[in-house]
Design a protein around this motif. Structure first.
Motif, short mmCIF file in Angstrom:
data_model
loop_
_atom_site.label_atom_id
_atom_site.label_comp_id
_atom_site.label_asym_id
_atom_site.label_seq_id
_atom_site.Cartn_x
_atom_site.Cartn_y
_atom_site.Cartn_z
N LEU A 12 42.84 55.26 30.77
CA LEU A 12 41.45 55.75 30.79
C LEU A 12 40.47 54.60 30.97
N ASN A 13 40.73 53.50 30.25
CA ASN A 13 39.86 52.34 30.40
C ASN A 13 39.90 51.80 31.82
N ALA A 14 41.06 51.96 32.47
CA ALA A 14 41.19 51.43 33.82
C ALA A 14 40.62 52.38 34.89
N ILE A 15 40.63 53.68 34.58
CA ILE A 15 40.17 54.66 35.58
C ILE A 15 38.64 54.69 35.70
N ALA A 16 37.96 54.48 34.57
CA ALA A 16 36.49 54.57 34.58
C ALA A 16 35.85 53.75 35.71
N PRO A 17 36.22 52.45 35.85
CA PRO A 17 35.57 51.71 36.93
C PRO A 17 35.90 52.25 38.32
N MET A 18 37.05 52.93 38.45
CA MET A 18 37.40 53.47 39.78
C MET A 18 36.49 54.64 40.14
N THR B 193 39.19 42.63 30.23
CA THR B 193 39.58 41.67 31.26
C THR B 193 38.85 40.34 31.07
N TYR B 194 37.53 40.41 30.84
CA TYR B 194 36.78 39.17 30.68
C TYR B 194 37.17 38.46 29.37
N GLY B 195 37.47 39.26 28.34
CA GLY B 195 37.93 38.66 27.08
C GLY B 195 39.23 37.90 27.29
N LEU C 44 33.07 45.57 38.94
CA LEU C 44 33.74 46.88 39.03
C LEU C 44 34.91 46.83 40.01
N LEU C 45 34.66 46.32 41.21
CA LEU C 45 35.73 46.30 42.22
C LEU C 45 36.83 45.32 41.84
N GLU C 46 36.42 44.23 41.23
CA GLU C 46 37.40 43.23 40.78
C GLU C 46 38.36 43.85 39.76
N THR C 47 37.79 44.62 38.83
CA THR C 47 38.63 45.26 37.81
C THR C 47 39.59 46.26 38.44
N CYS C 48 39.10 47.07 39.40
CA CYS C 48 39.99 48.03 40.07
C CYS C 48 41.11 47.26 40.79
N THR C 49 40.71 46.23 41.52
CA THR C 49 41.69 45.47 42.28
C THR C 49 42.75 44.87 41.38
N SER C 50 42.31 44.29 40.25
CA SER C 50 43.32 43.63 39.41
C SER C 50 44.21 44.66 38.72
N THR C 51 43.68 45.86 38.46
CA THR C 51 44.53 46.90 37.88
C THR C 51 45.62 47.30 38.88
N HIS D 244 52.03 46.39 41.34
CA HIS D 244 52.68 45.17 41.84
C HIS D 244 52.39 44.94 43.31
N LEU D 245 51.13 45.13 43.68
CA LEU D 245 50.73 44.88 45.07
C LEU D 245 50.11 43.49 45.16
N SER D 246 50.08 42.97 46.40
CA SER D 246 49.41 41.68 46.57
C SER D 246 47.91 41.88 46.42
N ARG D 247 47.19 40.79 46.29
CA ARG D 247 45.74 40.92 46.11
C ARG D 247 45.06 41.57 47.32
N PRO D 248 45.36 41.13 48.54
CA PRO D 248 44.71 41.81 49.68
C PRO D 248 45.05 43.30 49.75
N LYS D 249 46.31 43.65 49.45
CA LYS D 249 46.68 45.07 49.49
C LYS D 249 45.93 45.85 48.41
N SER D 250 45.84 45.25 47.24
CA SER D 250 45.11 45.93 46.16
C SER D 250 43.65 46.11 46.54
N ALA D 251 43.08 45.07 47.15
CA ALA D 251 41.68 45.18 47.56
C ALA D 251 41.53 46.26 48.62
N ALA D 252 42.53 46.38 49.50
CA ALA D 252 42.47 47.41 50.54
C ALA D 252 42.51 48.80 49.90
N LEU D 253 43.36 48.96 48.90
CA LEU D 253 43.47 50.25 48.22
C LEU D 253 42.14 50.60 47.53
#
Ligand code: PHE
Length: 456
Positions: A94-100, A235-237, A327-334, A340-349
């Motif tokens: 739930l904490n991860a979905i909110a920013p999405m 994440t920032y913590g 917001l986008l950074e948090t979605c990407t890192s989730t 287990h996607l690469s960073r560019p793939k996660s950013a694309a998603l």
């Protein structure tokens, strides 16, 4: 230990406070807070909001930051490092979905800000002060979609370039500049004939206007504005060094964030009184309030109004950008961690998700204006789902996690690594008793309200 060493850390207290304040201060303060305050009775809303920030918001900041720092993980990992059952996963997810859900419509409003900036750069200021400028713009789906995509691409470019330190350095200049400019515009707005009634409306609480809805709205706004219950502070913590004082820096963030919200209201609400006599209809304008009132204030400023407007929208654009990055950074890192996607793939998603959900919001006042979900346009619906439904439950999960899985003693040790645990007893009472009850009430009333079963 090796994974700990790989994780980046903020340079120190200032780095953490700046990055978190950059995420916190944004459209929530400048666009969302003033229209909610206008709608929910002014002074009474402000009073409830400030009480909530002192007794609840700061406490939640300590809680999420310390859990992130303790586990060195973003929300899903942080929750599941205390247990693997369903309830732990639910809390993390739930904490991860909110920013999405928030990120796409946030970029739509970022696009509105860019449109205004562009309009002020290329036209005089008369058009924007016109009552119909805003509604004409958002009902023009191509234009709304275009600016949404531009804003999204700029955010993505920054994330992909990874110029994190650059952004931090720029926010050091932009944040104070935003505050100074806001003070100037607020002073101008307050001193218009008739505006003083607006100042009174904002600062003098009228207790007859108080209802459960005031608390529901103020609480949702507080989560939104402080970036609570959406994985960001975890994440920032997790990037925070062990010698940064958690309670002190948490308080600083809350103070900066609330100050900007009050300043923004001082620009907008007295403006409403000066230019429309504080009519109920104008006060109830909702999301469009900032885009309709401020252009009138700028127009009223005469010659310097034009340059002030340009500067103002540049700064709002920047405040929105630092928030949308978080917001986008948090979605990407989730996506990166969980799928287990690469960073560019996660950013694309993340991009695909934003384009789909964001487009619904962007054209929701235009070609899709006949489509509503439980009586709401798409943008309002996403705002409602994230702030009134998901956020209370994910905050509740954090409270339960501390009380029943982490334990107060272990939590206290984490805080005390870097300083005294001020307000410890308040923390315990709020996390264990007050917050769960309040959050459940909020959740239930919002759901009932949305389905028309309870008139709020
Ligand atoms: N707190 C930001 C604002 O006030 C919005 C935001 C919400 C940012 C959620 C990050 C996460 O505009």
């Amino acid at each position: 230990m090796s994974s700990k060493e790989k994780r980046g850390t903020f340079s120190g207290s200032l780095g953490y406070v700046l990055a978190t304040a950059g995420s916190a201060v944004g459209l929530g303060n400048i666009w969302r807070f003033p229209y909610l305050a206008a709608k929910y009775g002014g002074g009474i809303f402000l009073l409830v909001y400030i009480i909530l920030v002192i007794f609840f918001g700061t406490i939640m900041i300590y809680a999420e930051t310390a859990l992130g720092r303790m586990t060195r993980k973003s929300p899903i990992g942080a929750f599941t490092s205390f247990g693997s059952g369903f309830r732990f996963k639910l809390g993390g997810v739930l904490n991860a979905i909110a920013p999405m859900i928030i990120a796409p419509y946030y970029c739509v409003i970022g696009g509105w800000v860019m449109k205004y900036l562009f309009a002020y750069l290329t036209q005089g200021m008369k058009n924007m002060a016109d009552d119909t400028f805003f509604s004409n713009f958002i009902s023009n789906s191509e234009s709304a979609e275009f600016w949404f995509i531009v804003f999204l691409l700029i955010t993505l470019a920054i994330i992909l370039a990874g110029v994190k330190s650059g952004i931090e350095r720029v926010s050091m200049i932009m944040m104070p500049a935003l505050i100074i400019l806001a003070v100037i515009v607020a002073i101008f707005s307050i001193t218009r004939p008739g505006a003083l009634a607006g100042v009174k409306y904002l600062f003098l609480p009228n207790f007859r206007e108080f209802s459960i809805k005031t608390i529901v709205a103020a609480l949702g706004q507080m989560f939104y504005s402080l970036s609570i219950a959406m994985g960001i502070l975890y994440t920032y913590g997790s990037y925070m060094k062990k010698d940064v004082n958690i309670t002190k820096s948490g308080n600083q963030i809350a103070i900066v964030d609330t100050t900007v919200a009050v300043l923004a209201s001082l620009m907008v609400i007295p403006g409403v009184f000066a230019y429309s006599g504080g009519s109920l209809k104008a006060l109830n304008a909702g999301p469009s309030l900032m885009f309709i009132t401020l252009p009138k204030v700028f127009q009223g400023m005469g010659g310097i109004g034009h340059i002030t407007a340009i500067l103002f929208f540049v700064l709002v654009f920047f405040a929105a950008l630092t928030s949308s990055i978080s917001l986008l950074e948090t979605c990407t890192s989730t996506f990166q961690d969980q799928l287990h996607l690469s960073r560019p793939k996660s950013a694309a998603l993340t991009t695909v998700l934003c384009i789909i959900l964001g487009t619904l919001s962007a054209v929701g006042y235009g070609v899709l204006s006949n489509v509503t979900i439980i009586g709401m346009q798409f943008l309002d619906f996403f705002d409602f789902i994230s702030n009134s439904v998901i956020l209370p439950i994910s905050a509740l999960c954090t409270c339960l996690l501390i009380t029943y899985a982490v334990g107060f003693d272990r939590f206290k040790k984490e805080i005390e690594i870097s300083g005294p645990f001020t307000r410890e007893s308040t923390f315990r009472v709020i996390i264990k008793y007050v917050a769960p009850v309040l959050l459940l009430v909020i959740f239930v009333t919002s759901i009932l309200g949305a389905f028309g079963l309870y008139k709020i």
